[in-house]
Design an enzyme around this catalytic site. Structure first.
Site, PDB file in Angstrom:
ATOM      1  N   HIS A   1       0.821  -1.208   0.000  1.00 47.49           N
ATOM      2  CA  HIS A   1       0.000   0.000   0.000  1.00 47.49           C
ATOM      3  C   HIS A   1       0.863   1.269   0.000  1.00 47.49           C
ATOM      4  O   HIS A   1       0.375   2.348   0.315  1.00 47.49           O
ATOM      5  CB  HIS A   1      -0.922   0.006   1.217  1.00 47.49           C
ATOM      6  CG  HIS A   1      -1.755  -1.212   1.343  1.00 47.49           C
ATOM      7  ND1 HIS A   1      -2.616  -1.627   0.346  1.00 47.49           N
ATOM      8  CD2 HIS A   1      -1.852  -2.143   2.336  1.00 47.49           C
ATOM      9  CE1 HIS A   1      -3.214  -2.751   0.726  1.00 47.49           C
ATOM     10  NE2 HIS A   1      -2.764  -3.079   1.922  1.00 47.49           N
TER      11      HIS A   1
ATOM     12  N   HIS B   1      -7.193  -4.507  -1.066  1.00 50.62           N
ATOM     13  CA  HIS B   1      -6.602  -5.829  -1.243  1.00 50.62           C
ATOM     14  C   HIS B   1      -7.292  -6.565  -2.391  1.00 50.62           C
ATOM     15  O   HIS B   1      -7.155  -7.780  -2.514  1.00 50.62           O
ATOM     16  CB  HIS B   1      -6.725  -6.660   0.037  1.00 50.62           C
ATOM     17  CG  HIS B   1      -6.203  -5.975   1.246  1.00 50.62           C
ATOM     18  ND1 HIS B   1      -7.022  -5.290   2.120  1.00 50.62           N
ATOM     19  CD2 HIS B   1      -4.948  -5.849   1.717  1.00 50.62           C
ATOM     20  CE1 HIS B   1      -6.282  -4.772   3.088  1.00 50.62           C
ATOM     21  NE2 HIS B   1      -5.038  -5.095   2.875  1.00 50.62           N
TER      22      HIS B   1
END
Length: 331
Positions: free
Chosen positions: A57, A219
């Site tokens: 991320h 995700h």
């Protein structure tokens, strides 16, 4: 999918080593715990602020360690919560007389790891408090989550708490502030493509050339629905309506507007989305006082974007104005 990868199992450690080598004197890497920390931490005069979550991320969270932001980050592997012992040892290493604050994005694995790490650290005398981030309005529950997910609004929680900690705020005050910032932050994202984790070597999910996923998770979790690709304006309008109506944001509000890229979207396209969102907010009588366009919380190489709104007040605006020194530079 072509990537710059050696052995996939070394992807995260090699990235972390690179971050530390690129920031000598300010950032320290502790490979045993995937730990990136400030070289001047812990400090007796401030609360230490820690976040973990999975890798993939970036720049969240390992690239926003520095003065005025996080004191440390101990991520897990790509899209995986950190092991409990990473949380435990990081909390012990960052312990200060003023305590330690855990900021946790609301994912089941992250919460379990941090809950267990906190319990064990407290048994060894570390004073710890927790702030949960759950700004995503797309879905109530998700593949990895009970309740709303924590996504790009996390940046505003970290920035406000990091600034307040530098000013000497105690643990209780930081918890109250973090909960307040989270309570006025709302986000929703969408994907044009999937992403490809290095260890998998293929996309996480299939998305047709003429399809998009509205409300996707960082995700690759399913969102609200999959549908045919729409125009940039139509996409922006849907994201904005979902976010603005949730708090809800109202005429006369001062806000921060963030258009966050998910890793594979050109900055030029993000500014197209920003321009539309800004104009639509003006039409609603909502005042955009702060703007953020770029990559803040990504999903590896996913093409897509999220839109975040934060309702501002004088204190929050001042904290967002406070200086920060982190590896991410604007030029």
């Amino acid at each position: 999918m072509k990537k710059f990868v050696n052995d996939p199992k070394d992807f995260v450690p090699e990235m972390l080593k690179g971050i530390a080598l690129a920031n000598p004197g300010t950032i320290k890497y502790v490979p045993e715990y995937n730990l990136i920390m400030r070289t001047d931490a812990p400090r007796d005069d401030k609360v230490s602020i820690i976040q973990g979550s999975g890798s993939g991320h970036e720049p969240a969270h390992v690239m926003i360690v520095g003065k005025g932001m996080l004191d440390a980050a101990c991520p897990g592997d790509v899209f995986a919560a950190p092991p409990m012992d990473y949380v435990l040892e990081t909390s012990k290493l960052l312990d200060t007389p003023k305590g330690v604050l855990h900021i946790i994005n609301n994912y089941t694995g992250d919460r379990m790891a941090f809950d267990m790490g906190r319990e064990m650290a407290e048994a060894e005398g570390v004073k710890i408090a927790t702030v949960i981030v759950d700004d995503d309005v797309a879905v109530k529950d998700s593949t990895y989550t009970v309740g709303r997910r924590g996504v790009a609004g996390n940046f505003f929680v970290i920035k406000a708490l990091g600034a307040a900690a530098e000013q000497g705020a105690d643990l209780d005050a930081l918890v109250a502030l973090g909960e307040r910032v989270n309570s006025v932050s709302r986000t929703m994202g969408m994907a044009l493509t999937s992403c490809t984790p290095p260890a998998k070597g293929s996309p996480l999910f299939d998305l047709g050339d003429d399809e998009m996923e509205m409300g996707v998770g960082i995700h690759g979790e399913p969102g609200r629905r999959r549908e045919k690709l729409a125009s940039a304006d139509a996409i922006t309008d849907e994201l904005l309506e979902a976010v603005a109506s949730d708090l809800p944001f109202e005429k006369g509000d001062d806000v921060a507007l963030m258009i966050n890229g998910l890793g594979g979207t050109p900055i030029s396209e993000l500014y197209i989305l920003y321009g539309r969102a800004h104009e639509q907010l003006e039409g609603r009588g909502i005042n955009v006082k702060r703007n953020y366009v770029g990559e803040y919380c990504t999903s590896l190489d996913m093409a897509g974007a999220s839109l975040t709104l934060v309702r501002l007040d004088d204190e929050l605006n001042s904290l967002l104005d406070a200086p920060a020194e982190i590896p991410i530079r604007t030029f």
